[in-house]
Design a protein around this motif. Structure first.
Motif, PDB file in Angstrom:
ATOM      1  N   PRO A  18      -7.680  -4.393  -9.702  1.00 45.50           N
ATOM      2  CA  PRO A  18      -6.362  -4.939 -10.022  1.00 45.50           C
ATOM      3  C   PRO A  18      -5.323  -4.435  -9.031  1.00 45.50           C
ATOM      4  O   PRO A  18      -5.417  -3.288  -8.566  1.00 45.50           O
ATOM      5  CB  PRO A  18      -6.085  -4.378 -11.419  1.00 45.50           C
ATOM      6  CG  PRO A  18      -6.959  -3.174 -11.532  1.00 45.50           C
ATOM      7  CD  PRO A  18      -8.160  -3.415 -10.674  1.00 45.50           C
ATOM      8  N   TYR A  19      -4.363  -5.293  -8.677  1.00 42.29           N
ATOM      9  CA  TYR A  19      -3.210  -4.795  -7.927  1.00 42.29           C
ATOM     10  C   TYR A  19      -2.456  -3.836  -8.835  1.00 42.29           C
ATOM     11  O   TYR A  19      -2.235  -4.133 -10.007  1.00 42.29           O
ATOM     12  CB  TYR A  19      -2.281  -5.948  -7.503  1.00 42.29           C
ATOM     13  CG  TYR A  19      -0.925  -5.425  -7.081  1.00 42.29           C
ATOM     14  CD1 TYR A  19      -0.787  -4.714  -5.892  1.00 42.29           C
ATOM     15  CD2 TYR A  19       0.198  -5.565  -7.898  1.00 42.29           C
ATOM     16  CE1 TYR A  19       0.438  -4.159  -5.525  1.00 42.29           C
ATOM     17  CE2 TYR A  19       1.429  -5.020  -7.537  1.00 42.29           C
ATOM     18  CZ  TYR A  19       1.532  -4.320  -6.341  1.00 42.29           C
ATOM     19  OH  TYR A  19       2.724  -3.754  -5.995  1.00 42.29           O
ATOM     20  N   ILE A  20      -2.063  -2.706  -8.299  1.00 42.78           N
ATOM     21  CA  ILE A  20      -1.308  -1.737  -9.091  1.00 42.78           C
ATOM     22  C   ILE A  20       0.035  -1.484  -8.420  1.00 42.78           C
ATOM     23  O   ILE A  20       0.103  -1.238  -7.215  1.00 42.78           O
ATOM     24  CB  ILE A  20      -2.114  -0.437  -9.260  1.00 42.78           C
ATOM     25  CG1 ILE A  20      -3.413  -0.768 -10.033  1.00 42.78           C
ATOM     26  CG2 ILE A  20      -1.310   0.617 -10.000  1.00 42.78           C
ATOM     27  CD1 ILE A  20      -4.375   0.379 -10.165  1.00 42.78           C
ATOM     28  N   LEU A  26      -3.219   5.195  -2.856  1.00 43.96           N
ATOM     29  CA  LEU A  26      -2.938   3.841  -2.391  1.00 43.96           C
ATOM     30  C   LEU A  26      -1.997   3.151  -3.374  1.00 43.96           C
ATOM     31  O   LEU A  26      -1.325   2.206  -3.043  1.00 43.96           O
ATOM     32  CB  LEU A  26      -4.239   3.056  -2.278  1.00 43.96           C
ATOM     33  CG  LEU A  26      -5.289   3.668  -1.353  1.00 43.96           C
ATOM     34  CD1 LEU A  26      -6.610   2.962  -1.500  1.00 43.96           C
ATOM     35  CD2 LEU A  26      -4.834   3.621   0.091  1.00 43.96           C
ATOM     36  N   ARG A  30     -11.494  -5.349   3.263  1.00 45.35           N
ATOM     37  CA  ARG A  30     -11.116  -6.351   2.262  1.00 45.35           C
ATOM     38  C   ARG A  30     -10.275  -7.460   2.875  1.00 45.35           C
ATOM     39  O   ARG A  30      -9.423  -7.199   3.721  1.00 45.35           O
ATOM     40  CB  ARG A  30     -10.320  -5.693   1.128  1.00 45.35           C
ATOM     41  CG  ARG A  30     -11.176  -4.860   0.201  1.00 45.35           C
ATOM     42  CD  ARG A  30     -10.363  -4.499  -1.020  1.00 45.35           C
ATOM     43  NE  ARG A  30     -11.110  -3.707  -1.976  1.00 45.35           N
ATOM     44  CZ  ARG A  30     -10.561  -3.166  -3.056  1.00 45.35           C
ATOM     45  NH1 ARG A  30      -9.268  -3.333  -3.298  1.00 45.35           N
ATOM     46  NH2 ARG A  30     -11.286  -2.473  -3.893  1.00 45.35           N
ATOM     47  N   CYS A  78       0.802  -1.233   0.000  1.00 47.75           N
ATOM     48  CA  CYS A  78       0.000   0.000   0.000  1.00 47.75           C
ATOM     49  C   CYS A  78       0.832   1.278   0.000  1.00 47.75           C
ATOM     50  O   CYS A  78       1.837   1.389   0.704  1.00 47.75           O
ATOM     51  CB  CYS A  78      -0.921  -0.009   1.216  1.00 47.75           C
ATOM     52  SG  CYS A  78      -2.089   1.357   1.202  1.00 47.75           S
ATOM     53  N   GLU A 118      -8.357  -9.094   0.936  1.00 45.70           N
ATOM     54  CA  GLU A 118      -7.213  -8.923   0.010  1.00 45.70           C
ATOM     55  C   GLU A 118      -6.901 -10.187  -0.786  1.00 45.70           C
ATOM     56  O   GLU A 118      -6.659 -10.132  -1.979  1.00 45.70           O
ATOM     57  CB  GLU A 118      -5.939  -8.409   0.717  1.00 45.70           C
ATOM     58  CG  GLU A 118      -6.138  -7.230   1.672  1.00 45.70           C
ATOM     59  CD  GLU A 118      -6.644  -5.947   1.015  1.00 45.70           C
ATOM     60  OE1 GLU A 118      -6.829  -5.904  -0.210  1.00 45.70           O
ATOM     61  OE2 GLU A 118      -6.884  -4.982   1.785  1.00 45.70           O
ATOM     62  N   MET A 177      -7.554  -8.081  -4.176  1.00 50.38           N
ATOM     63  CA  MET A 177      -6.796  -7.493  -5.272  1.00 50.38           C
ATOM     64  C   MET A 177      -6.521  -8.607  -6.286  1.00 50.38           C
ATOM     65  O   MET A 177      -6.351  -9.758  -5.920  1.00 50.38           O
ATOM     66  CB  MET A 177      -5.496  -6.890  -4.765  1.00 50.38           C
ATOM     67  CG  MET A 177      -5.704  -5.599  -4.013  1.00 50.38           C
ATOM     68  SD  MET A 177      -4.155  -4.904  -3.414  1.00 50.38           S
ATOM     69  CE  MET A 177      -3.840  -5.980  -2.047  1.00 50.38           C
ATOM     70  N   GLN A 211     -13.546   6.720   4.543  1.00 57.02           N
ATOM     71  CA  GLN A 211     -12.406   5.795   4.510  1.00 57.02           C
ATOM     72  C   GLN A 211     -11.155   6.486   5.030  1.00 57.02           C
ATOM     73  O   GLN A 211     -10.973   7.679   4.826  1.00 57.02           O
ATOM     74  CB  GLN A 211     -12.164   5.316   3.071  1.00 57.02           C
ATOM     75  CG  GLN A 211     -11.200   4.147   3.009  1.00 57.02           C
ATOM     76  CD  GLN A 211     -10.919   3.711   1.569  1.00 57.02           C
ATOM     77  OE1 GLN A 211     -10.327   4.463   0.793  1.00 57.02           O
ATOM     78  NE2 GLN A 211     -11.331   2.522   1.215  1.00 57.02           N
TER      79      GLN A 211
HETATM   80  N1  5AD Z   1      -3.021  -1.761  -5.736  1.00 61.52           N
HETATM   81  C1  5AD Z   1      -4.364  -1.971  -5.737  1.00 61.52           C
HETATM   82  N2  5AD Z   1      -5.128  -1.829  -4.655  1.00 61.52           N
HETATM   83  C2  5AD Z   1      -4.519  -1.438  -3.511  1.00 61.52           C
HETATM   84  N3  5AD Z   1      -5.006  -1.216  -2.289  1.00 61.52           N
HETATM   85  C3  5AD Z   1      -4.000  -0.827  -1.479  1.00 61.52           C
HETATM   86  N4  5AD Z   1      -2.851  -0.804  -2.170  1.00 61.52           N
HETATM   87  C4  5AD Z   1      -3.149  -1.185  -3.442  1.00 61.52           C
HETATM   88  C5  5AD Z   1      -2.381  -1.364  -4.619  1.00 61.52           C
HETATM   89  N5  5AD Z   1      -1.059  -1.149  -4.636  1.00 61.52           N
HETATM   90  C6  5AD Z   1      -6.398  -1.477  -1.928  1.00 61.52           C
HETATM   91  C7  5AD Z   1      -6.479  -2.604  -0.887  1.00 61.52           C
HETATM   92  C8  5AD Z   1      -7.121  -1.937   0.311  1.00 61.52           C
HETATM   93  C9  5AD Z   1      -7.867  -0.789  -0.328  1.00 61.52           C
HETATM   94  C10 5AD Z   1      -8.195   0.315   0.596  1.00 61.52           C
HETATM   95  O1  5AD Z   1      -6.987  -0.349  -1.348  1.00 61.52           O
HETATM   96  O2  5AD Z   1      -7.309  -3.644  -1.380  1.00 61.52           O
HETATM   97  O3  5AD Z   1      -7.978  -2.776   1.036  1.00 61.52           O
END
Ligand code: 5AD
Length: 458
Positions: free
Chosen positions: A302-304, A407, A231, A140, A233, A272, A177
């Motif tokens: 998507p994870y970013i 984030l 989440r 994060c 996650e 994610m 949030q």
């Molecule tokens: N990529 C995508 N989602 C993210 N979150 C936090 N960091 C990332 C990231 N690098 C999302 C997580 C968290 C939400 C608040 O933001 O799923 O629960």
């Protein structure tokens, strides 16, 4: 401005090194456009025709879904069969047979969504009221050990101003949030804001403030919060362990999620998608997890890639080509841009497949078209609304703070005002053949039933 992507057989995430808004994003030729999405079928015959290839894949008769089916339970093999279909950039992507299966999937999701929510899209205004965080999640951008220009907490007046603005403009609910601060002082502050918002604006209040002890959940519920988003996650405990420091465990997260339910919240969770080390089987299990935990809302994105985080480093090691291409920035070769484009499209496709499968298996659940989705695709949220999502979360955070609530890198709309967000989203929702249900909070029908049968637990 380029979308940057990478294909490949394993799922992994992307890296967006520059901050930008959707107005300046280039649409990659690999990404789907709203106008190419299948429209809702108008007759049972049309629906049956459309879903036949999907029914074949799942070993079902093509009448498994009707125009008013509430939901359809899918087993792990069926979920995996869709998640394992080729993604953009993989061999077999765009084969006519596969295209027909996916069109059937997205039609099915839109039909189930319409059965429960008609053409309504519900607004949940998102106010990121503080980026102070004691948690240190390895992925994060606002984790505790990240150096940020400013750690802010909005004051009471600012929060109320935003809430009133939203209520006046017909928003049904607001989501507060922040980072995780498990102290009495913070909880008192949040509780006060919740009761003021409920009393003074009539908005429904949802909160997303992390893992807290039972008595804080109780206090916030009593203050008037209705929904809580936490989440999971990933539902894979081993992967969860790699994504978090040792003091943040899967067991604890799950326990907190269940506690929220016991306290009578309408509970949202999510995962994610495209994390390093994540498999498509993990994603199928994530969907089964949502069913098993009987959650009321789902938010997936998507994870970013986020530079300067342990998961970001891990992701770079796993994706050397993509990593190299992103390092080139504007100097990336056309080949590198192509690789990067395909990756964004693959992540988009995989995420919306998850949205569609969640909708089909869970029926009236609330599914958000998330900001992270739009970060990889300028019209991503609209396409998601046509693939089973029914909730939009316009960002209400005052513009001056948005850059400090990133984030992940490249988060969209950080330069825009809440007013711009609203008119922009109205147009987008219309393009998806839906309309914004102003003033409604969007409780799924089953939640009202749950409250009625829950007796004195609440
Ligand atoms: N990529 C995508 N989602 C993210 N979150 C936090 N960091 C990332 C990231 N690098 C999302 C997580 C968290 C939400 C608040 O933001 O799923 O629960």
């Amino acid at each position: 401005m380029r979308a940057r992507t990478m294909g490949g057989t394993t799922i992994s995430a992307m890296h967006l090194p520059t901050r930008r808004t959707h107005t300046t994003q280039r649409i990659s030729p690999w990404l789907p456009l709203t106008k190419n999405e299948p429209h809702l079928p108008t007759s049972q015959t049309e629906l049956t025709e459309r879903i036949r290839p999907l029914a074949n894949l799942w070993g079902l008769g093509d009448n498994f879904l009707t125009l008013d089916t509430p939901n359809y339970s899918l087993n792990k093999d069926q979920l995996l069969s869709v998640l394992s279909l080729p993604l953009p950039g993989e061999p077999g992507w765009n084969d006519p047979e596969q295209t027909q299966i996916l069109q059937g999937l997205y039609t099915a999701a839109n039909v189930v969504c319409t059965t429960h929510h008609q053409d309504k899209v519900h607004y949940r205004g998102l106010l990121e009221f503080s980026n102070i965080c004691r948690a240190n999640c390895n992925y994060c951008g606002i984790r505790r050990s990240m150096h940020l220009e400013e750690r802010y907490t909005l004051d009471e007046d600012t929060i109320m101003e935003v809430a009133k603005w939203s209520a006046e403009r017909g928003y049904g609910s607001i989501m507060l949030q922040s980072g995780e601060v498990p102290t009495q002082k913070r909880t008192d502050f949040v509780a006060k804001m919740i009761s003021r918002i409920v009393d003074e604006t009539g908005l429904g209040v949802s909160i997303s403030v992390g893992e807290l002890p039972d008595h804080f959940y109780q206090q916030l519920k009593e203050a008037g919060a209705k929904r809580y988003l936490l989440r999971i996650e990933t539902s894979n405990p081993e992967l969860f362990a790699k994504l978090h420091p040792p003091n943040q465990t899967f067991e604890k997260r799950l326990d907190r999620l269940r506690s929220l339910k016991r306290h009578g919240y309408m509970v949202g969770t999510g995962v994610m998608i495209g994390l390093p080390g994540q498999t498509r089987e993990d994603l199928a299990n994530d969907l089964l997890f949502f069913v098993e935990e009987d959650v009321d809302m789902i938010g997936m994105g998507p994870y970013i890639f986020q530079r300067g985080t342990p998961v970001g480093d891990w992701w770079e090691q796993e994706n050397p080509l993509l990593s190299e291409a992103t390092r080139q920035g504007e100097k990336a070769t056309p080949e590198q841009v192509e690789v990067l484009d395909k990756h964004a499209a693959a992540m988009f496709e995989l995420t919306t497949r998850m949205v569609a499968l969640a909708r089909i298996t869970m029926g009236d659940v609330n599914v958000a078209a998330t900001t992270a989705l739009q970060t990889i695709h300028p019209t991503g949220r609209e396409v998601a609304l046509m693939r089973g999502a029914n909730i939009l979360m316009p960002i209400l955070t005052p513009t001056i703070h948005r850059a400090n609530y990133q984030l992940y890198e490249g988060k969209v709309c950080i330069d825009e005002s809440a007013k711009q967000c609203r008119s922009c989203l109205e147009l987008r929702v219309g393009a998806a053949g839906k309309r914004i249900a102003y003033g409604e909070q969007g409780d799924p029908p089953h939640y009202t039933k749950k409250l009625q049968t829950a007796g004195d637990r609440f």
